[in-house]
Design a protein around this motif. Structure first.
Motif, PDB file in Angstrom:
ATOM      1  N   GLU A 154       0.806  -1.205   0.000  1.00 44.84           N
ATOM      2  CA  GLU A 154       0.000   0.000   0.000  1.00 44.84           C
ATOM      3  C   GLU A 154       0.851   1.272   0.000  1.00 44.84           C
ATOM      4  O   GLU A 154       0.555   2.230  -0.705  1.00 44.84           O
ATOM      5  CB  GLU A 154      -0.912  -0.022   1.233  1.00 44.84           C
ATOM      6  CG  GLU A 154      -2.017   0.972   1.153  1.00 44.84           C
ATOM      7  CD  GLU A 154      -3.057   0.758   2.245  1.00 44.84           C
ATOM      8  OE1 GLU A 154      -3.215  -0.390   2.697  1.00 44.84           O
ATOM      9  OE2 GLU A 154      -3.676   1.739   2.626  1.00 44.84           O
ATOM     10  N   SER A 155       1.936   1.262   0.789  1.00 44.99           N
ATOM     11  CA  SER A 155       2.710   2.497   0.902  1.00 44.99           C
ATOM     12  C   SER A 155       3.394   2.820  -0.429  1.00 44.99           C
ATOM     13  O   SER A 155       3.544   3.970  -0.808  1.00 44.99           O
ATOM     14  CB  SER A 155       3.749   2.384   2.014  1.00 44.99           C
ATOM     15  OG  SER A 155       4.658   1.364   1.722  1.00 44.99           O
ATOM     16  N   HIS A 156       3.795   1.755  -1.128  1.00 41.58           N
ATOM     17  CA  HIS A 156       4.453   1.965  -2.410  1.00 41.58           C
ATOM     18  C   HIS A 156       3.487   2.567  -3.417  1.00 41.58           C
ATOM     19  O   HIS A 156       3.811   3.495  -4.154  1.00 41.58           O
ATOM     20  CB  HIS A 156       4.977   0.630  -2.919  1.00 41.58           C
ATOM     21  CG  HIS A 156       6.179   0.782  -3.780  1.00 41.58           C
ATOM     22  ND1 HIS A 156       6.078   0.973  -5.130  1.00 41.58           N
ATOM     23  CD2 HIS A 156       7.485   0.822  -3.476  1.00 41.58           C
ATOM     24  CE1 HIS A 156       7.305   1.103  -5.615  1.00 41.58           C
ATOM     25  NE2 HIS A 156       8.168   1.017  -4.643  1.00 41.58           N
TER      26      HIS A 156
ATOM     27  N   GLN B  91       0.823   4.303  -2.738  1.00 42.98           N
ATOM     28  CA  GLN B  91       0.520   5.674  -2.325  1.00 42.98           C
ATOM     29  C   GLN B  91       1.633   6.628  -2.784  1.00 42.98           C
ATOM     30  O   GLN B  91       1.349   7.710  -3.302  1.00 42.98           O
ATOM     31  CB  GLN B  91       0.354   5.707  -0.798  1.00 42.98           C
ATOM     32  CG  GLN B  91       0.109   7.087  -0.204  1.00 42.98           C
ATOM     33  CD  GLN B  91      -1.278   7.630  -0.519  1.00 42.98           C
ATOM     34  OE1 GLN B  91      -2.155   6.887  -0.931  1.00 42.98           O
ATOM     35  NE2 GLN B  91      -1.462   8.923  -0.346  1.00 42.98           N
TER      36      GLN B  91
END
Lengths: 322, 329
Positions: free
Chosen positions: B302-304, B306
């Motif tokens: 998810e962070s990637h 985002q």
């Protein structure tokens, strides 16, 4: 003097810089994160505090970037929290306004940023594989028993070329062992690794992109002369390494903080250097309310919860409002 | 009677139609839960590993329905809905893919074959097998199809006003919706409904973009005629129905000065997307509009995702504002 602080919290290093109004970097510190992002930020802030002339300097803006940007942002009270692409590009454009291509290789990610007329026009980042990054080199250096600081210099002494499969770190390792058994020297193997990393990087990230000079190479890996030489060979052009190559993300965060403060005229949200002494503890909980089992990150400041995120439904994130 | 609809694949496009149709025969429509980590894991476990994420998700939804005490699970075989265009082979073989992956599902599968050249799929011959199952006459089915089609067309009208599929369904249920007020930039969001509208697969990309003050345009928000007309007689259209719609939408939006850039959301391993993805990328180069591919699979972080979306939106905003400043100066 007005001071802007930039903090880049990455997987391998945490960098803290202070920049004055004339875009001069008056302080920079590169700290190994070692899995302790908050401690690294605290350490960086303490060092910065010692280095400032407090009767004269005042912090007017703070920006954070990197994979730990959100957490660091809450801790220090950042004015802006920005992604790494924008931060890196902003820094490079400041010092090399004519830049067209940025190669950035960090600890666990790598990117290519294409610039035209001082604007980012295209970029690509590595996805799930860390084959072409600093940790790959770190790991191989350890295997070969060569300190990573000497890695690059040793590569430059190689007399012969040896081709090492660089597509995947696992295969690179077995290929490396095989080549050692064929009798290639350490220096040649290391040069082979540098070539493999660059080849992999250009093939993965540069595919379909028009790479134009000037080329700027930054990130922690830019310290490695062997990689720089491999880049120059692969693209057939000089590659420039900026003066502050290993803290460019942090500088970019400082520049973006300045841009934001000047545009909005706001006062900084910086918690002050006392932030380094706050009792700051992030914890992670697995929410059991539904089948998503979200990993929720909760940050406490002096015993009071100040931020939560990571939940898909917003149950925890919104619980803090009001 | 309870009929289950897996909340996956083409469901997102035809749900109002099927719900309306089934309910006309006093059938209770049961929808599987919203995709979650656990649901998708169950799908992955039973599915061949090399297949794309949307199919794994579909199997997860079928398993989810098996625990909901349904009499049937509706798994249509989509072959074609327009002339000389087809569905991806995984849609054509979907009943078999599911039937051989999940134990005990075969007796519950309610399968019909969708052929013909109607976007609303509402040909009598497509739905005829339902007569026996629901114990209705052909005449009754015909009448119900007409009603269901009209209902679905209404839903499509809301989509074309710029509402997302979810919002259009809510409007259909009588809820009030406001379109976003002052977007800073507009992006074409290209991708199949089952990727874009599955909050797990796309990680709620529309919501994320809107939070960044981005106006999002997807293919179902555009008029079908505009998309069809973009392919001149000489240029070949795309062989797969929905791939053609997405590529056509991209072609229309390339010429739209309001659109600042494109994000293509694609599932890892998607065959048709490997072709249209490249075509759209080449076109965007020609029209000088930024283009980014987001390739998702069950391992996507998810962070990637985002970071990429943020960086892409930032890039476009900064460029746009710099241009506006120059024009003012």
């Amino acid at each position: 003097m007005k001071i802007y602080i930039g903090i880049d919290v990455g997987s391998v290093s945490t960098n803290v810089v202070a920049m004055n109004q004339n875009y001069n970097v008056i302080f920079k510190e590169y700290i190994r994160t070692n899995g302790q992002p908050l401690d690294s930020v605290k350490k960086g802030l303490k060092m910065l505090e010692k280095n400032l002339d407090h009767s004269f300097d005042s912090v007017v803006g703070v920006g954070t970037t990197g994979s730990g940007r959100q957490l660091a942002g809450i801790m220090v009270g950042a004015d802006i929290v920005k992604n790494e692409i924008t931060a890196h590009a902003s820094a490079t454009i400041q010092f090399h306004p004519d830049v067209r291509t940025i190669f950035e290789i960090g600890g666990q990610d790598s990117k290519i940023i294409i610039i035209k007329d001082k604007m980012v026009v295209d970029f690509s980042m590595n996805t799930v594989c860390a084959a072409g990054t600093g940790s790959f080199l770190d790991h191989q250096a350890e295997r070969l028993g060569v300190p990573i600081q000497e890695f690059g210099d040793l590569a430059l002494t190689a007399k012969k070329d040896v081709r090492i499969a660089g597509r995947c770190t696992v295969f690179a390792e077995s290929d490396m062992i095989a080549k050692q058994q064929y009798g290639f020297s350490k220096a040649e193997i290391i040069k082979g690794l540098c070539d493999a990393l660059v080849r992999n990087y250009i093939n993965n990230l540069g595919r379909g992109k028009n790479l134009e000079p000037p080329f700027i190479f930054q990130g922690g890996v830019a310290a490695n002369k062997g990689i720089k030489a491999a880049f120059e060979k692969e693209i057939g052009h000089e590659v420039i390494i900026p003066q502050h190559y290993n803290v460019m993300g942090a500088i970019g965060a400082a520049i973006l903080a300045r841009e934001y403060i000047e545009k909005t005229g706001q006062k900084t949200k910086f918690r002050g250097f006392g932030a380094a002494d706050f009792d700051f503890s992030p914890t992670s909980i697995e929410c059991g309310a539904c089948a998503n089992s979200c990993e929720v990150i909760k940050v406490d400041l002096n015993g009071k919860t100040v931020a939560m995120w990571g939940d898909k439904c917003g149950k925890w994130t919104n619980s803090l409002v009001g | 009677m309870r009929v289950g609809l897996p909340r996956a694949l083409i469901y997102h496009y035809y749900y109002p139609l099927w719900k309306n149709l089934f309910e006309q025969f006093d059938v209770q429509v049961v929808i599987s839960d919203i995709t979650s980590k656990e649901l998708i894991q169950k799908g992955i476990k039973v599915t061949v590993p090399e297949i794309c994420l949307p199919i794994k998700a579909f199997n997860g939804h079928v398993i989810n329905l098996l625990s909901k005490n349904v009499d049937y699970i509706f798994i249509p075989r989509f072959v074609g809905i327009e002339s000389k265009k087809w569905f991806c082979p995984k849609f054509i073989g979907l009943p078999e893919l599911v039937g051989y992956s999940i134990d005990g599902v075969k007796d519950k599968m309610l399968t019909i074959d969708i052929h013909g050249n109607r976007e609303d799929t509402c040909l009598l011959e497509n739905y005829r097998p339902l007569c026996n199952v629901f114990n209705i006459t052909e005449k009754e089915l015909k009448k119900a199809l007409k009603k269901a089609s009209a209902y679905w067309q209404e839903f499509k009208q809301y989509c074309m006003k710029g509402f997302t599929i979810e919002e259009s369904m809510q409007i259909l249920n009588g809820e009030q919706m406001v379109s976003n007020t002052h977007p800073e930039i507009t992006l074409g969001l290209l991708g199949y409904v089952y990727n874009i509208y599955d909050p797990f697969v796309s990680m709620d990309i529309i919501k994320r973009l809107r939070q960044m003050d981005v106006k999002v345009i997807t293919f179902e928000m555009m008029h079908e005629k505009d998309i069809a007309n973009v392919f001149s007689k000489k240029s070949k259209s795309i062989y797969w129905t929905f791939s053609n719609k997405i590529y056509g939408a991209a072609k229309v939006l390339m010429n739209d000065p309001e659109v600042d850039g494109f994000i293509h959301v694609t599932a890892f391993g998607c065959g048709p997307d490997s072709i249209i993805g490249k075509l759209m990328e080449l076109d965007s180069d020609k029209f000088r509009k930024p283009f980014m591919t987001l390739r998702v699979d069950e391992h996507t972080g998810e962070s990637h995702l985002q970071t990429r979306i943020e960086a892409f939106v930032d890039m476009i905003k900064r460029k746009k504002f710099a241009e506006q400043r120059r024009e003012l100066a």
